[in-house]
Design a protein around this motif. Structure first.
Motif, short mmCIF file in Angstrom:
data_model
loop_
_atom_site.label_atom_id
_atom_site.label_comp_id
_atom_site.label_asym_id
_atom_site.label_seq_id
_atom_site.Cartn_x
_atom_site.Cartn_y
_atom_site.Cartn_z
N GLN A 62 2.62 5.99 -20.85
CA GLN A 62 2.17 7.11 -20.12
C GLN A 62 2.78 7.38 -18.78
N THR A 63 2.65 8.43 -18.25
CA THR A 63 3.30 8.83 -16.94
C THR A 63 2.42 9.30 -15.82
N GLU A 87 -12.00 15.07 -14.09
CA GLU A 87 -10.43 14.93 -14.46
C GLU A 87 -10.47 14.14 -15.71
N GLY A 89 -7.66 12.22 -18.02
CA GLY A 89 -6.52 11.53 -17.99
C GLY A 89 -6.28 10.81 -16.53
N THR A 90 -7.05 9.88 -16.41
CA THR A 90 -6.74 9.00 -15.02
C THR A 90 -5.43 8.88 -14.70
N GLY A 91 -4.73 8.13 -15.92
CA GLY A 91 -3.40 7.49 -15.70
C GLY A 91 -3.42 6.37 -14.57
N SER A 92 -2.57 6.90 -13.41
CA SER A 92 -2.38 6.04 -12.49
C SER A 92 -3.40 6.05 -11.26
N GLN A 95 -3.73 11.46 -9.00
CA GLN A 95 -4.10 12.99 -9.13
C GLN A 95 -5.64 12.86 -8.74
N GLU A 110 -10.48 7.92 -18.87
CA GLU A 110 -8.94 7.67 -19.41
C GLU A 110 -9.49 6.77 -20.70
N ARG A 111 -8.37 7.13 -21.48
CA ARG A 111 -8.60 6.45 -22.77
C ARG A 111 -8.01 5.01 -22.80
N PHE A 112 -7.14 4.54 -21.89
CA PHE A 112 -6.72 3.37 -21.86
C PHE A 112 -7.40 2.62 -20.93
N ASP A 137 -13.05 8.97 -24.67
CA ASP A 137 -12.38 10.07 -25.17
C ASP A 137 -12.60 11.21 -24.42
N GLY A 138 -11.69 11.62 -23.43
CA GLY A 138 -11.91 12.69 -22.36
C GLY A 138 -11.92 14.33 -23.14
N THR A 154 -5.12 16.55 -17.52
CA THR A 154 -3.64 16.15 -17.38
C THR A 154 -2.77 15.59 -18.40
N VAL A 211 -5.05 12.57 -26.71
CA VAL A 211 -5.39 12.06 -27.83
C VAL A 211 -6.85 11.85 -28.09
N ASP A 226 6.06 14.61 -18.10
CA ASP A 226 5.21 15.71 -17.72
C ASP A 226 5.74 16.09 -16.29
N1 SAM Z 1 -3.61 12.17 -13.84
C1 SAM Z 1 -2.55 11.17 -13.96
C2 SAM Z 1 -1.80 10.60 -12.81
O1 SAM Z 1 -2.11 11.06 -11.62
O2 SAM Z 1 -1.25 9.55 -12.82
C3 SAM Z 1 -1.50 11.52 -15.13
C4 SAM Z 1 -1.89 11.33 -16.25
S1 SAM Z 1 -0.94 11.21 -17.77
C5 SAM Z 1 0.28 12.62 -17.56
C6 SAM Z 1 -2.03 11.58 -18.94
C7 SAM Z 1 -3.08 10.56 -19.19
O3 SAM Z 1 -4.05 11.22 -19.87
C8 SAM Z 1 -2.75 9.33 -19.66
O4 SAM Z 1 -3.16 8.11 -18.86
C9 SAM Z 1 -3.29 9.25 -21.25
O5 SAM Z 1 -3.54 7.92 -21.34
C10 SAM Z 1 -4.56 10.09 -20.60
N2 SAM Z 1 -5.23 10.60 -22.11
C11 SAM Z 1 -4.84 11.14 -23.15
N3 SAM Z 1 -5.72 11.29 -24.26
C12 SAM Z 1 -6.76 11.07 -23.38
C13 SAM Z 1 -8.20 11.26 -23.84
N4 SAM Z 1 -8.67 11.69 -24.96
N5 SAM Z 1 -9.26 10.86 -23.02
C14 SAM Z 1 -8.55 10.36 -21.83
N6 SAM Z 1 -7.62 10.19 -21.29
C15 SAM Z 1 -6.54 10.62 -22.30
#
Ligand code: SAM
Length: 229
Positions: A62-63, A87, A89-92, A95, A110-112, A137-138, A154, A211, A226
């Motif tokens: 992821q990014t 939000e 897709g928390t990722g890092s 955002q 966040e899914r991970f 699952d967001g 995101t 996803v 992205d």
């Molecule tokens: N907003 C993040 C940041 O500031 O770092 C960047 C997010 S990254 C581009 C997208 C994120 O969405 C990933 O961490 C990914 O695991 C998450 N993601 C994808 N599908 C998801 C879902 N169904 N539910 C929650 N998170 C999801």
């Protein structure tokens, strides 16, 4: 120890050259981007690249998004300070930190679990207390806390996920999300008024896939990236 001040000049330069020059105008958004220490949200080995004009890897394939995309999505939802924000897709957590600067309460999904845990840790260390990170699952939203004044997704969805649509505030709720497949996505801005949803298509972008049940199947489709294209 590295302090955020060590990177202040780079951050200011990022705001001037990557955001203002590309048309980001909202002074609150620009100030938040000047304040949030992006380097704290990437691994130690990538810190020196934190203020570059590009996305960076954060693990799990992821990014963290390009700074311009973070600023643009934030500007598009017009935060005035009182909003409850979801939000996806928390990722890092970067955002989410920008949203915490500009809204009353942020929920981030966040899914991970590993990414969610790390983001939660960094946000707490930086003193953000108006954010809750959830694992799940967001694409199904977070119905228990709905409705939301603003939803920011995101990761790229194949279409507008129904549960997110229905969790928008009926009175002028806003959502911004990338919609499309692995070859072509656009950032869409959705506004809800009662049972009417208006959709405006903005710029072409390239995001990792959303996803989930109302997103893509695991491992299908979109390649990791992205930024804007
Ligand atoms: N907003 C993040 C940041 O500031 O770092 C960047 C997010 S990254 C581009 C997208 C994120 O969405 C990933 O961490 C990914 O695991 C998450 N993601 C994808 N599908 C998801 C879902 N169904 N539910 C929650 N998170 C999801």
């Amino acid at each position: 120890m590295t302090t955020s001040d060590d990177f202040y000049a780079l951050r200011t330069q990022m705001v001037d050259t990557q955001l203002v020059e590309r048309g980001i105008q909202n002074p609150r958004v620009l100030e938040a981007m000047r304040r949030v220490p992006r380097h704290e949200f990437v691994s130690a080995e990538l810190r020196h690249l934190a203020y570059r004009d590009c996305p960076l890897p954060i693990g799990e394939n992821q990014t963290i998004s390009q700074p311009y995309i973070v600023a643009l999505m934030t500007e598009l939802v017009h935060l005035s300070g009182h909003e409850r924000v979801l939000e996806v897709g928390t990722g890092s957590g970067y955002q989410a930190a920008v949203l915490c600067e500009l809204a009353a309460q942020v929920y981030s999904l966040e899914r991970f679990p590993r990414l969610a845990e790390r983001a939660g840790y960094v946000l707490a260390e930086l003193g953000y207390s108006n954010v809750e990170i959830h694992v799940g699952d967001g694409s199904q939203g977070l119905p228990d806390m709905a409705p939301y004044d603003v939803i920011l997704v995101t990761a790229a969805a194949p279409a507008l996920p129904g549960p997110l649509r229905s969790q928008m505030n009926e009175r002028g709720g806003r959502m911004v999300l990338p919609v499309g497949d692995d070859r072509r996505q656009y950032l869409e801005v959705v506004t809800r008024m009662g049972n009417r949803w208006e959709i405006e298509q903005t710029i072409p972008v390239r995001f990792v896939p959303l996803v989930g049940r109302y997103g893509f199947a695991p491992r299908s489709g979109v390649v990791p990236d992205d930024g804007f294209v």
